[in-house]
Design a protein around this motif. Structure first.
Motif, PDB file in Angstrom:
ATOM      1  N   PHE A 128       8.034 -16.861  47.402  1.00  9.44           N
ATOM      2  CA  PHE A 128       9.141 -16.495  46.408  1.00  9.44           C
ATOM      3  C   PHE A 128       8.661 -14.929  45.754  1.00  9.44           C
ATOM      4  N   GLU A 131       9.267 -12.392  48.674  1.00 10.34           N
ATOM      5  CA  GLU A 131      10.803 -12.149  48.700  1.00 10.34           C
ATOM      6  C   GLU A 131      11.732 -11.642  47.616  1.00 10.34           C
ATOM      7  N   PHE A 132      11.235 -11.974  46.533  1.00 10.59           N
ATOM      8  CA  PHE A 132      12.047 -11.741  45.566  1.00 10.59           C
ATOM      9  C   PHE A 132      11.304 -10.822  44.265  1.00 10.59           C
ATOM     10  N   HIS A 134       8.283  -8.688  45.207  1.00  7.06           N
ATOM     11  CA  HIS A 134       7.627  -7.406  45.952  1.00  7.06           C
ATOM     12  C   HIS A 134       8.475  -6.161  46.132  1.00  7.06           C
ATOM     13  N   PRO A 135       9.863  -6.558  46.539  1.00  4.64           N
ATOM     14  CA  PRO A 135      10.706  -5.536  46.982  1.00  4.64           C
ATOM     15  C   PRO A 135      11.145  -4.467  45.649  1.00  4.64           C
ATOM     16  N   TYR A 136      10.825  -5.189  44.481  1.00  7.22           N
ATOM     17  CA  TYR A 136      11.122  -4.506  43.185  1.00  7.22           C
ATOM     18  C   TYR A 136       9.785  -3.917  42.557  1.00  7.22           C
ATOM     19  N   GLY A 137       8.715  -4.130  43.327  1.00  5.00           N
ATOM     20  CA  GLY A 137       7.516  -3.511  42.958  1.00  5.00           C
ATOM     21  C   GLY A 137       6.584  -4.249  41.679  1.00  5.00           C
ATOM     22  N   TRP A 138       6.953  -5.349  41.981  1.00  4.70           N
ATOM     23  CA  TRP A 138       6.432  -6.208  40.779  1.00  4.70           C
ATOM     24  C   TRP A 138       5.194  -7.125  41.336  1.00  4.70           C
ATOM     25  N   SER A 139       4.151  -7.152  41.214  1.00  4.04           N
ATOM     26  CA  SER A 139       3.303  -7.638  42.250  1.00  4.04           C
ATOM     27  C   SER A 139       1.823  -8.003  41.752  1.00  4.04           C
ATOM     28  N   ARG A 140       1.495  -7.749  40.679  1.00  6.18           N
ATOM     29  CA  ARG A 140       0.122  -7.946  40.087  1.00  6.18           C
ATOM     30  C   ARG A 140       0.080  -8.807  39.001  1.00  6.18           C
ATOM     31  N   HIS A 143       1.222  -6.557  36.152  1.00  2.00           N
ATOM     32  CA  HIS A 143       2.676  -6.692  35.942  1.00  2.00           C
ATOM     33  C   HIS A 143       3.243  -7.770  35.278  1.00  2.00           C
ATOM     34  N   VAL A 198      -0.966   1.416  33.261  1.00  2.00           N
ATOM     35  CA  VAL A 198      -0.830   0.531  34.703  1.00  2.00           C
ATOM     36  C   VAL A 198       0.473  -0.239  34.663  1.00  2.00           C
ATOM     37  N   ALA A 199       0.820  -1.205  33.412  1.00  2.00           N
ATOM     38  CA  ALA A 199       1.947  -1.787  33.268  1.00  2.00           C
ATOM     39  C   ALA A 199       2.285  -1.965  31.948  1.00  2.00           C
TER      40      ALA A 199
END
Lengths: 385, 139
Positions: A128, A131-132, A134-140, A143, A198-199
């Motif tokens: 998830f 697909e939902f 990482h495409p928006y750049g939210w991954s760590r 974040h 960083v975020a």
């Protein structure tokens, strides 16, 4: 209150480096060897292992150290909460007689092997995420957790100044810890506030270190621990818990409700104490705000009051509840919270040197991992030698 | 448009394909349990209310409120180096505040505070449409 079934009789930890160039295996061996020497145990008596997965495997360790009788191996999948959660595993195994001597260890080459570490392959709901999110750049983790902090600031008025207090306290503490990565590197308020974002609200010094290092502890029953040369440390209480839902942060009814919220009261009940009876707290300080958050959820203060609690100076070495005298993940190094357990043992034994706390009889250690899995253990001094 | 380097969804993923069919139609859809009618997000392997394994997907509406946000200052995935800094929002669906979506704040808007009403904006990628958000107020 329950009778403790586990006690720590040996500890070992490497220094914390960046770019050590060493393998995780090399560092694991150093830490495990140090723990064996510290415990005075013959290496052949080890029959239980609690490794971090993925990482240096049980098979490699038992083969390197010559432990043919290894019969108990377990891993608690809680990300960074694994170390404290594993204390519960050890208590259960020792209480059931499934093992006599257990080694709990972790070795990480986060800095040397950064790409692997940052892939976070063990995160729940990874498909998830890919697909939902990482495409928006939210991954760590920075974040994800930043959104919890942002909401806490909005609802309770928690401030960056309060988060700064956590960072500065950790850095100050590390100046008394020669094996800390930031030993000799002080931090100014100006550096803290002007550091790269960083975020939001997390800037560079709100985030824990990524270091290479290893730590190991050896556990046995309190009865067997009575024979050890050094003062043993009892696991008076240890519990772990998932938040709900555990596979997604944003869908929770309350972002502040985390695994620790549920683990803490159970662990305190096992130990037969309340948070007010604790001399110090080793909080899993992956991020500055998460210290504030965990102080609340562990019950050291009310939800929403963690910022004020920190701002009061309560968490300093001279305060009412010293937090992470070793500097924590923020300033000592990141050994997935194993270093917090090791420090608690040093403090209780009176081996903390320049950073020895005057009162260190009963110490809490928290764990935090992945999407908010949590754990809490109460460590208590055994019979004095 | 999205540069080639950005990660994009697999619109044929067996558990998630209905969502991407929805966004291609300008709709945000989530699973709804065929037995008890409970809506869920993320899509899960069973219904947490009644353990049924059958779901139908239906639209939830394209308006919501900001539940939380962050501004990313360091690129951590390929393709995002050109985008930083950028804002991501957690948006609670207007018709069901327990359902929350993660999406980008449309470029050009300053970060809305928590509680601000936002509307979905469908952004094309190769094979489908992602869902970003912009404040509904023109002020």
């Amino acid at each position: 209150m329950i009778e403790p079934t586990a006690a720590i009789v040996g500890i070992g930890q490497t220094d914390c480096w960046r770019g050590s160039g060493r393998s995780a295996q090399s560092m694991a061996a150093e830490a495990i060897s140090a723990a064996l020497s510290d415990s005075g145990l013959d290496r052949a008596t080890i029959d239980g292992l609690l490794p971090y997965v993925p990482g240096v495997t049980a098979e490699e360790v038992l083969s390197a150290f010559g432990w043919p009788k290894l019969s108990y191996v377990a891993f608690h999948p809680s990300g960074g909460a694994f170390a404290v959660a594993s204390l519960r595993n050890a208590a259960i195994a020792l209480g059931a007689g499934a093992a006599k001597y257990i080694v709990l260890f972790m070795a990480t080459a986060q800095s040397t092997n950064r790409e692997h570490f940052r892939s976070h392959s063990g995160v729940p709901g990874q498909e998830f995420r890919v697909e939902f999110e990482h495409p928006y750049g939210w991954s760590r983790p920075a974040h994800w957790y930043a959104m919890i902090a942002q909401r806490h600031m909005h609802i309770f008025g928690t401030t960056k100044a309060q988060m700064a207090q956590v960072a500065m306290t950790m850095r100050d503490n590390a100046q008394r810890n020669p094996s800390a990565y930031t030993y000799g590197r002080t931090l100014s308020y100006e550096e803290y506030f002007t550091a790269q974002t960083v975020a939001d609200p997390y800037q560079k010094f709100d985030c824990c270190l990524e270091t290479d290092g290893a730590a190991a502890i050896i556990l046995t029953t309190p009865e067997r621990a009575k024979g050890s040369a050094k003062r043993s440390v009892l696991i008076a209480g240890a519990e772990s818990a998932f938040p709900y839902p555990a596979d997604d942060i944003l869908g929770r009814s309350n972002l502040f409700d985390i695994g620790l919220t549920h683990a803490a009261p159970l662990a305190f009940a096992q130990a037969g104490i309340t948070p007010t009876e604790v001399d110090a707290a080793m909080i899993y300080d992956c991020f500055t705000f998460e210290v504030i958050h965990q102080l609340e959820e562990a019950g050291f203060c009310e939800r929403g009051e963690g910022g004020a609690f920190v701002e009061s100076g309560a968490i300093s070495m001279e305060g009412a509840l010293p937090v992470n005298p070793h500097g924590g993940l923020l300033s000592e190094g990141h050994i997935a919270g194993m270093n917090h357990i090791v420090e608690a043992v040093r403090q209780i034994r009176g081996e903390a040197g320049a950073r020895q706390l005057a009162r260190a009889e009963q110490i809490v250690v928290t764990g935090w991992g992945t999407l908010g899995n949590g754990a809490l253990a109460v460590l208590r001094g055994g019979d004095r030698r | 448009m999205i540069a080639n380097a950005h990660p994009i969804p697999n619109v044929n993923h067996p558990d998630f394909a209905p969502f991407w069919r929805g966004t291609a139609n300008g709709e945000l859809c989530t699973p709804v349990c065929s037995s008890c009618g409970t809506r869920s997000w993320p899509p899960r392997m069973a219904c947490p209310e009644c353990r049924c394994l059958q779901f139908e997907w239906s639209a939830i509406g394209n308006v919501g409120r900001v539940y939380s946000w962050t501004e990313i200052g360091v690129a951590t995935l390929p393709g995002f180096e050109e985008d930083i800094p950028y804002v991501v929002l957690a948006v609670e669906a207007g018709s069901d505040p327990n359902i929350r979506f993660l999406g980008r704040l449309v470029d050009g808007w300053s970060t809305p505070s928590i509680g601000t009403e936002v509307a979905a904006v469908f952004r094309p990628f190769k094979g489908g449409f992602l869902v970003d958000w912009r404040p509904t107020s023109e002020l």
